[in-house]
Design an enzyme around this catalytic site. Structure first.
Site, PDB file in Angstrom:
ATOM      1  CG  ASP A   1      69.900  42.865  35.096  1.00 57.39           C
ATOM      2  OD1 ASP A   1      70.272  43.459  36.124  1.00 57.39           O
ATOM      3  OD2 ASP A   1      70.688  42.265  34.325  1.00 57.39           O
TER       4      ASP A   1
ATOM      5  CG  HIS B   1      71.057  49.585  40.150  1.00 62.84           C
ATOM      6  ND1 HIS B   1      72.338  50.110  40.124  1.00 62.84           N
ATOM      7  CD2 HIS B   1      71.215  48.246  40.210  1.00 62.84           C
ATOM      8  CE1 HIS B   1      73.219  49.132  40.153  1.00 62.84           C
ATOM      9  NE2 HIS B   1      72.576  47.978  40.224  1.00 62.84           N
TER      10      HIS B   1
ATOM     11  CG  HIS C   1      69.208  44.221  41.383  1.00 64.59           C
ATOM     12  ND1 HIS C   1      69.702  43.652  40.226  1.00 64.59           N
ATOM     13  CD2 HIS C   1      70.211  45.009  41.848  1.00 64.59           C
ATOM     14  CE1 HIS C   1      70.944  44.071  40.025  1.00 64.59           C
ATOM     15  NE2 HIS C   1      71.280  44.885  40.988  1.00 64.59           N
TER      16      HIS C   1
HETATM   17  P1  5GP Z   1      74.772  45.742  40.196  1.00 65.91           P
HETATM   18  O1  5GP Z   1      75.609  44.507  40.266  1.00 65.91           O
HETATM   19  O2  5GP Z   1      75.582  46.978  39.914  1.00 65.91           O
HETATM   20  O3  5GP Z   1      73.847  45.883  41.370  1.00 65.91           O
HETATM   21  O4  5GP Z   1      73.792  45.498  38.992  1.00 65.91           O
HETATM   22  C1  5GP Z   1      73.990  45.990  37.723  1.00 65.91           C
HETATM   23  C2  5GP Z   1      73.049  45.234  36.819  1.00 65.91           C
HETATM   24  O5  5GP Z   1      72.968  45.934  35.604  1.00 65.91           O
HETATM   25  C3  5GP Z   1      73.502  43.807  36.497  1.00 65.91           C
HETATM   26  O6  5GP Z   1      72.521  42.897  36.967  1.00 65.91           O
HETATM   27  C4  5GP Z   1      73.648  43.809  34.978  1.00 65.91           C
HETATM   28  O7  5GP Z   1      73.179  42.615  34.392  1.00 65.91           O
HETATM   29  C5  5GP Z   1      72.828  45.014  34.553  1.00 65.91           C
HETATM   30  N1  5GP Z   1      73.303  45.666  33.353  1.00 65.91           N
HETATM   31  C6  5GP Z   1      74.594  45.960  33.046  1.00 65.91           C
HETATM   32  N2  5GP Z   1      74.647  46.607  31.864  1.00 65.91           N
HETATM   33  C7  5GP Z   1      73.372  46.736  31.432  1.00 65.91           C
HETATM   34  C8  5GP Z   1      72.796  47.326  30.256  1.00 65.91           C
HETATM   35  O8  5GP Z   1      73.461  47.870  29.391  1.00 65.91           O
HETATM   36  N3  5GP Z   1      71.438  47.252  30.151  1.00 65.91           N
HETATM   37  C9  5GP Z   1      70.664  46.664  31.093  1.00 65.91           C
HETATM   38  N4  5GP Z   1      69.348  46.653  30.876  1.00 65.91           N
HETATM   39  N5  5GP Z   1      71.173  46.092  32.214  1.00 65.91           N
HETATM   40  C10 5GP Z   1      72.517  46.140  32.379  1.00 65.91           C
END
Ligand code: 5GP
Ligand code: ZN
Length: 116
Positions: free
Chosen positions: A31, A101, A103
């Site tokens: 992340d 996804h 985590h």
């Molecule tokens: P969500 O909140 O959608 O479950 O998690 C999305 C995650 O993707 C967040 O924790 C954020 O930090 C991560 N993220 C967003 N953009 C990028 C990126 O360009 N590269 C990576 N490696 N992680 C990302």
């Protein structure tokens, strides 16, 4: 593949991203804003918006994510100390990237150790 989806772009190597694991159906990468010393994103290559959008044919994707989670926990050394597995679902659930996804979050230090 959804052309305006960041994780589709990462999966298809159109955006920068270093994979810690890859097979035909999944990739794993760190992340970009880690919430803990170990914070990995386990991502199916198939574009599925969220848990809400799973179809019967996606069962193997969900089981695969958990098998890879156990494997990655071992590889990153958090399997014994423990870790969290988290799906954020839709905006109210904290989801900001609308490509399914899982985590994997862990690796917090603890002064009294992690003995069972
Ligand atoms: P969500 O909140 O959608 O479950 O998690 C999305 C995650 O993707 C967040 O924790 C954020 O930090 C991560 N993220 C967003 N953009 C990028 C990126 O360009 N590269 C990576 N490696 N992680 C990302
Ligand atoms: Zn996508």
């Amino acid at each position: 593949m959804s052309s305006n989806c960041l994780f589709c772009q990462i999966v298809n190597k159109k955006a920068s991203g270093e994979f810690l694991y890859e097979d035909n159906d999944f990739v794993v990468f760190k992340d970009i804003h880690p919430a803990a010393p170990v914070h990995l994103l386990l991502v199916p290559k198939k574009h599925i918006r969220s848990i809400n959008d799973l179809k019967k044919e996606d069962e193997a994707i969900i089981s695969g994510l958990f098998m890879i989670a156990a494997d990655m926990a071992k590889k990153t050394g958090v399997n014994e100390s423990g870790y969290k597995l988290l799906f954020n679902v839709e905006k109210g659930g904290g989801q900001v990237i609308f490509h399914l996804h899982l985590h994997l979050i862990g690796g917090w230090p603890r002064i009294d150790g992690w003995k069972k």
